[in-house]
Design a protein around this motif. Structure first.
Motif, PDB file in Angstrom:
ATOM      1  N   ALA A   1      22.470  41.012  38.327  1.00 25.21           N
ATOM      2  CA  ALA A   1      21.896  39.478  37.583  1.00 25.21           C
ATOM      3  C   ALA A   1      22.977  38.212  37.846  1.00 25.21           C
ATOM      4  O   ALA A   1      22.668  37.156  38.183  1.00 25.21           O
TER       5      ALA A   1
ATOM      6  N   THR B   1      21.104  35.214  40.367  1.00 25.01           N
ATOM      7  CA  THR B   1      20.255  33.833  39.769  1.00 25.01           C
ATOM      8  C   THR B   1      20.812  32.768  39.997  1.00 25.01           C
ATOM      9  O   THR B   1      20.452  31.688  40.498  1.00 25.01           O
TER      10      THR B   1
ATOM     11  N   CYS C   1      16.729  35.791  28.803  1.00 26.13           N
ATOM     12  CA  CYS C   1      17.948  36.240  29.412  1.00 26.13           C
ATOM     13  C   CYS C   1      19.041  36.262  28.476  1.00 26.13           C
ATOM     14  O   CYS C   1      19.308  35.250  27.870  1.00 26.13           O
TER      15      CYS C   1
END
Length: 493
Positions: A299, A303, A438
């Motif tokens: 992650a 992103t 998130c």
């Protein structure tokens, strides 16, 4: 007798096939199920035409409404669009689960581990521990900003050495962005010149392109990996996971060699290893530690660096916006020091530009998949337990009735007449929402702001090459900018 038995077996098989193709009672509307494959063939046909998973769902929403029910292989999948329906998914505990299946378990040794695709009490417990430990090592605190400042200063020096020379910009931030998180996870800084690590990040990016967030062919029809391992992406994904596990295992093994149970842990891995040795909590295992590291590494590497790639691309496509950002920084903080997180409140136009980039691109257009943890009702429809729920964040960010001109890049939409930020509650949700929001949001925002402002504070940006540039990137679990080169030209004081 044998003939009768064969007839019975065939009848049972036909009954099971027909039962599987039957639409559940009060299931959301959608195309007719086909035996075995469900809607997979028609979905893939439209994907080939439209090029993006979120656009296939947008087409389905236009035909069937804001809630659409499909069957992809063996999985029931419901797509949800629009701010009201998506907000309800975020807020309902009934949808707090994460999908299960071959693809999701393949990442974590055939078990339901990690932070991203686990759920229930296990997820809550592990998430709380991980966040607390990361905070102990600087997450969402001053130490985090100091780590990011170190990385921005380092990458600025690298760019200075390549002043006015073409640089591959679409993935240039990967290791630098990851370092802020890696320092809290593993207590060390990664070498930005490490060729092995560069290759590792490259294959991670490839991994995010192989499947969509529902798990793709591997999750819908996992048996196909035996007959079509290349087409299903199984071989590529296995190669990526093997290399990731090898890299993480080396780091964890090194920590284990120097572990002192009586001392304060220096990073997340050490804190987790201490919990394993305490041995009174079965959720703390070697496999779970590896899975947590895998989730955070992948992650952290994907992103934010993709967002920054699109941000640089936008500054090439819209040079007047770049000039406005630079003028604001020169006016508000001057040329004698670098921007800090405290400057965000003053750099309102710059903040609006970053918000517009995240709205226009929508890095995770289908969010992270949810799962119905029990049979439940939603918008007048019945959603069976274990149905995968996809929240089309793209539909919120590109809603014409709200944004009027959603395809236009216009940062001013995030500023009111007084020049203050408009938050657009419910209509701007790049990090998701609810309890599954998130967990790296604060780090992601800090990274994007610090790297973006560091680059624009020090450099002008020009396009290099003749290829046409666009904000339409590669499809996958996340959106990624297509390869492009740019020239960073140092701004002299």
């Amino acid at each position: 007798m044998i003939f009768s038995l064969c007839c019975l077996v065939v009848t049972l098989i036909m009954f099971l096939i027909l039962n599987k193709m039957k639409r559940p009672s009060k299931y959301p509307p959608g195309p007719t199920f086909i035996p075995i494959v469900g809607n997979f063939l028609i979905y893939r046909k439209r994907l080939k035409v439209l090029g993006y998973h979120h656009l296939v769902w947008m087409e389905l929403f236009q035909k069937y409404g804001d809630v659409v029910g499909l069957k992809l292989g063996r999985n029931l999948v419901v797509g949800v669009c629009g701010p009201l329906a998506i907000q309800e998914v975020f807020e309902r505990e009934d949808f707090d689960g994460r999908p299960d299946g071959f693809f999701f378990r393949m990442r974590t040794f055939g078990k339901r581990l990690g932070l991203v695709f686990s759920d229930g009490s296990f997820w809550r417990h592990q998430r709380k521990f991980s966040i607390q430990q990361l905070r102990n090592f600087g997450f969402a605190r001053r130490e985090m900003e100091e780590k990011i400042q170190e990385e921005t200063a380092s990458i600025v020096e690298i760019f200075k050495k390549h002043n006015s020379q073409p640089i591959d910009m679409h993935n240039v931030f990967g290791i630098s962005v990851l370092n802020g998180l890696w320092a809290m996870m593993a207590g060390e800084r990664l070498d930005s010149d490490d060729e092995r690590l560069k290759k590792l990040l490259e294959i991670i990016n490839d991994c995010f392109r192989i499947v969509d967030i529902s798990g793709g062919l591997l999750n819908q029809m996992p048996f196909l990996r035996h007959v079509a391992p290349e087409t299903t992406g199984y071989n590529k994904l296995k190669e990526i996971l093997d290399r990731m596990w090898e890299f993480l295992e080396e780091t964890i093994t090194e920590h284990r060699k120097h572990l002192e149970l009586s001392e304060q842990p220096r990073d997340l891995i050490e804190a987790f290893l201490q919990q394993i040795h305490i041995n009174n909590d079965p959720t703390f295992t070697d496999d779970q530690l590896m899975s947590v590291c895998l989730d955070l590494f992948m992650a952290g590497a994907e992103t934010t660096s993709n967002t920054l790639g699109f941000a640089i691309l936008a500054m090439i496509l819209y040079p007047e916006v770049r000039k406005n950002v630079q003028e604001e920084m020169d006016r508000e903080i001057g040329r004698t020091r670098s921007p800090t997180l405290k400057d965000r409140a003053r750099l309102k136009y710059t903040e609006a530009v970053l918000m517009e980039i995240q709205r226009r691109v929508t890095i995770a257009p289908l969010g992270i998949a949810h799962r119905a943890v029990k049979d439940t009702e939603f918008n007048g429809y019945e959603i069976p337990e274990d149905t995968i729920i996809l929240t089309n964040l793209y539909s919120v960010h590109m809603e014409k009735s709200y944004w009027r001109d959603p395809f236009e890049f216009r940062p001013e939409r995030f500023l009111n007449e007084a020049g203050n930020i408009i938050k657009h509650e419910g209509h701007y949700i790049p990090f998701g929402g609810g309890r599954r929001r998130c967990l790296g949001e604060s780090l992601g925002k800090a990274n994007v702001f610090m790297f973006f402002t560091a680059v624009l504070h020090n450099f002008n940006i020009e396009k290099f090459g003749e290829e046409e540039l666009t904000l339409e990137g590669f499809d996958g679990v996340t959106m990624a900018p297509k390869p492009f080169k740019a020239k960073l030209i140092y701004r002299k004081d």
